[in-house]
Design an enzyme around this catalytic site. Structure first.
Site, PDB file in Angstrom:
ATOM      1  N   SER A 150      36.109   4.682 -17.654  1.00  0.00           N
ATOM      2  CA  SER A 150      36.038   5.359 -18.971  1.00  0.00           C
ATOM      3  C   SER A 150      37.174   6.357 -18.711  1.00  0.00           C
ATOM      4  O   SER A 150      37.277   6.924 -17.731  1.00  0.00           O
ATOM      5  CB  SER A 150      34.665   5.827 -19.032  1.00  0.00           C
ATOM      6  OG  SER A 150      34.664   6.993 -19.845  1.00  0.00           O
ATOM      7  N   TYR A 163      27.417  11.081 -15.867  1.00  0.00           N
ATOM      8  CA  TYR A 163      28.309   9.846 -16.619  1.00  0.00           C
ATOM      9  C   TYR A 163      29.675  10.044 -15.961  1.00  0.00           C
ATOM     10  O   TYR A 163      30.115   9.039 -15.514  1.00  0.00           O
ATOM     11  CB  TYR A 163      28.178   9.867 -18.014  1.00  0.00           C
ATOM     12  CG  TYR A 163      28.976   8.762 -18.758  1.00  0.00           C
ATOM     13  CD1 TYR A 163      28.232   7.592 -18.935  1.00  0.00           C
ATOM     14  CD2 TYR A 163      30.211   9.024 -19.193  1.00  0.00           C
ATOM     15  CE1 TYR A 163      28.847   6.339 -19.409  1.00  0.00           C
ATOM     16  CE2 TYR A 163      30.977   7.862 -19.765  1.00  0.00           C
ATOM     17  CZ  TYR A 163      30.289   6.578 -19.938  1.00  0.00           C
ATOM     18  OH  TYR A 163      31.113   5.659 -20.679  1.00  0.00           O
TER      19      TYR A 163
HETATM   20  P1  NAP Z   1      26.382  -0.564 -25.369  1.00  0.00           P
HETATM   21  O1  NAP Z   1      26.980  -0.915 -26.664  1.00  0.00           O
HETATM   22  O2  NAP Z   1      25.276   0.613 -25.103  1.00  0.00           O
HETATM   23  O3  NAP Z   1      26.014  -1.846 -24.611  1.00  0.00           O
HETATM   24  C1  NAP Z   1      25.560  -1.721 -23.116  1.00  0.00           C
HETATM   25  C2  NAP Z   1      25.138  -2.910 -22.704  1.00  0.00           C
HETATM   26  O4  NAP Z   1      24.912  -2.688 -21.219  1.00  0.00           O
HETATM   27  C3  NAP Z   1      24.156  -4.085 -23.181  1.00  0.00           C
HETATM   28  O5  NAP Z   1      24.386  -5.198 -23.256  1.00  0.00           O
HETATM   29  C4  NAP Z   1      22.944  -3.737 -22.372  1.00  0.00           C
HETATM   30  O6  NAP Z   1      21.825  -4.638 -22.290  1.00  0.00           O
HETATM   31  C5  NAP Z   1      23.630  -3.522 -20.999  1.00  0.00           C
HETATM   32  N1  NAP Z   1      22.924  -2.622 -20.012  1.00  0.00           N
HETATM   33  C6  NAP Z   1      22.356  -1.479 -20.136  1.00  0.00           C
HETATM   34  N2  NAP Z   1      21.546  -1.297 -18.950  1.00  0.00           N
HETATM   35  C7  NAP Z   1      21.635  -2.180 -18.358  1.00  0.00           C
HETATM   36  C8  NAP Z   1      21.119  -2.498 -16.972  1.00  0.00           C
HETATM   37  N3  NAP Z   1      20.437  -1.577 -16.302  1.00  0.00           N
HETATM   38  N4  NAP Z   1      21.181  -3.919 -16.391  1.00  0.00           N
HETATM   39  C9  NAP Z   1      21.980  -4.721 -17.113  1.00  0.00           C
HETATM   40  N5  NAP Z   1      22.502  -4.373 -18.494  1.00  0.00           N
HETATM   41  C10 NAP Z   1      22.355  -3.318 -18.779  1.00  0.00           C
HETATM   42  O7  NAP Z   1      27.553   0.179 -24.275  1.00  0.00           O
HETATM   43  P2  NAP Z   1      29.048  -0.266 -24.562  1.00  0.00           P
HETATM   44  O8  NAP Z   1      29.519   1.040 -25.459  1.00  0.00           O
HETATM   45  O9  NAP Z   1      29.607  -1.581 -25.015  1.00  0.00           O
HETATM   46  O10 NAP Z   1      29.417   0.180 -23.106  1.00  0.00           O
HETATM   47  C11 NAP Z   1      30.022  -0.924 -22.127  1.00  0.00           C
HETATM   48  C12 NAP Z   1      30.699  -0.206 -20.893  1.00  0.00           C
HETATM   49  O11 NAP Z   1      31.687   0.495 -21.332  1.00  0.00           O
HETATM   50  C13 NAP Z   1      29.777   0.786 -20.380  1.00  0.00           C
HETATM   51  O12 NAP Z   1      30.023   0.843 -18.982  1.00  0.00           O
HETATM   52  C14 NAP Z   1      30.262   2.304 -20.776  1.00  0.00           C
HETATM   53  O13 NAP Z   1      30.233   3.299 -19.871  1.00  0.00           O
HETATM   54  C15 NAP Z   1      31.974   1.772 -21.124  1.00  0.00           C
HETATM   55  N6  NAP Z   1      32.502   2.606 -21.946  1.00  0.00           N
HETATM   56  C16 NAP Z   1      32.233   2.782 -23.372  1.00  0.00           C
HETATM   57  C17 NAP Z   1      32.959   3.610 -24.087  1.00  0.00           C
HETATM   58  C18 NAP Z   1      32.535   3.357 -25.561  1.00  0.00           C
HETATM   59  O14 NAP Z   1      33.346   4.575 -26.303  1.00  0.00           O
HETATM   60  N7  NAP Z   1      31.878   2.840 -26.214  1.00  0.00           N
HETATM   61  C19 NAP Z   1      33.726   4.018 -23.683  1.00  0.00           C
HETATM   62  C20 NAP Z   1      34.420   4.177 -22.217  1.00  0.00           C
HETATM   63  C21 NAP Z   1      33.601   3.332 -21.716  1.00  0.00           C
HETATM   64  P3  NAP Z   1      20.687  -4.970 -23.541  1.00  0.00           P
HETATM   65  O15 NAP Z   1      21.255  -5.116 -24.926  1.00  0.00           O
HETATM   66  O16 NAP Z   1      19.722  -5.732 -23.056  1.00  0.00           O
HETATM   67  O17 NAP Z   1      20.209  -3.123 -23.633  1.00  0.00           O
END
Ligand code: NAP
Length: 260
Positions: A150, A163
């Site tokens: 990130s 985070y």
């Molecule tokens: P999201 O929409 O909240 O989705 C999170 C995903 O992770 C879901 O599939 C969730 O499963 C799964 N998850 C959460 N806790 C878990 C656990 N303990 N074990 C297994 N699976 C788990 O998040 P996102 O925005 O796609 O983020 C994905 C990654 O990108 C993360 O690492 C985040 O830090 C990174 N990121 C995101 C952004 C952004 O702007 N969105 C920016 C930089 C980095 P369930 O559906 O079952 O809950």
């Protein structure tokens, strides 16, 4: 490579960025281990979309924060598909509450670190050992690890310090595994998303909309999409960066640029 039976474990691919990665790989014929934590209906939707895109999907519920659980994820992958060609460490969480660094607590710190850093560290350890074995047996060629980091690895947000610390740790984790695994032909990459429209950022949409769309917080004035990350992972899957390992790929609309 002539083989087209590739298998990727994509953690947290029921929703958001993980789903975007799963679909981009599926469009290339990959078989995807769709890991999720609790949202089984979203995971099933991803599986259907993966099949429609041209791939195949296996659903595996597993909590990345739990070592037994992540070992079960790998066991299921190997018993079902017999191989693993890519690990995408994507699952991640934000703190349940945005608390100032002066007020945050050990429970929140431990929870975020367990999912975002400790889990991926030990999942990579287990998968790397399986990949080394499979490479030696001639079952797979040039497997890869992709860590989803990130911009928070280097951007201070004092209301979600745990985070930021976890994502800075992912940066070092990428370097360590890249160094250790190069001799086996296993390249390790980190993708650093910027601000991507997912459930994770839905809570700050109103705050970020004017910053991005009007004030140019990112030189490319739009929200990132899960497909943007999927395309970067697809380039890695296609082996388009064979002489790069430990590399950080910013997929952030130019957020990382220092500007005057
Ligand atoms: P999201 O929409 O909240 O989705 C999170 C995903 O992770 C879901 O599939 C969730 O499963 C799964 N998850 C959460 N806790 C878990 C656990 N303990 N074990 C297994 N699976 C788990 O998040 P996102 O925005 O796609 O983020 C994905 C990654 O990108 C993360 O690492 C985040 O830090 C990174 N990121 C995101 C952004 C952004 O702007 N969105 C920016 C930089 C980095 P369930 O559906 O079952 O809950």
């Amino acid at each position: 490579m002539s083989d087209t039976n590739w298998v990727a474990i994509v953690t947290g691919s029921s929703r958001g960025i993980g789903r975007g990665i799963a679909l981009a790989l599926a469009a290339r014929g990959w078989r995807i281990v769709i890991n999720y934590h609790s949202n089984s209906s979203a995971a099933e939707q991803t599986r259907q979309d993966v099949i429609e895109a041209g791939g195949d999907g296996l659903l595996v519920q597993a909590d990345i924060a739990d070592i037994d659980s992540l070992n079960r994820l790998v066991d299921r992958t190997l018993s079902h598909f017999g191989r693993v060609d890519m690990l995408a460490n994507n699952a991640g969480i934000a703190p349940r509450q945005r608390l100032d660094i002066l007020d945050t607590n050990p429970e929140s710190y431990d929870e975020v670190m367990a999912v975002n850093l400790r889990g991926p560290f030990f999942l990579t350890q287990r998968v790397a050992n399986e990949m080394i074995r499979l490479v030696k047996e001639g079952e797979i060629e040039r497997p890869k690890v992709v860590n989803i980091g990130s911009i928070s690895a280097y951007t201070s947000s004092t209301s979600r310090a745990e985070y930021c610390v976890s994502k800075a740790g992912v940066g070092m984790m990428t370097a360590l595994w890249a160094d250790r695994l190069a001799e086996y032909g296993i390249n390790v990459y980190e993708i650093r998303p910027g601000i991507i429209a997912t459930d994770l950022t839905a809570v700050v949409k109103e705050k970020y909309d004017p910053l991005i769309l009007e004030q140019g917080l990112t030189p490319i004035r739009r929200w990132g999409l899960p497909e943007d990350i999927g395309k970067a992972v697809a380039a890695i899957a296609d082996d388009l960066l064979p002489f790069s390992t430990g590399e950080v790929i910013n997929v952030d609309g130019g957020f990382h640029l220092h500007r005057l």
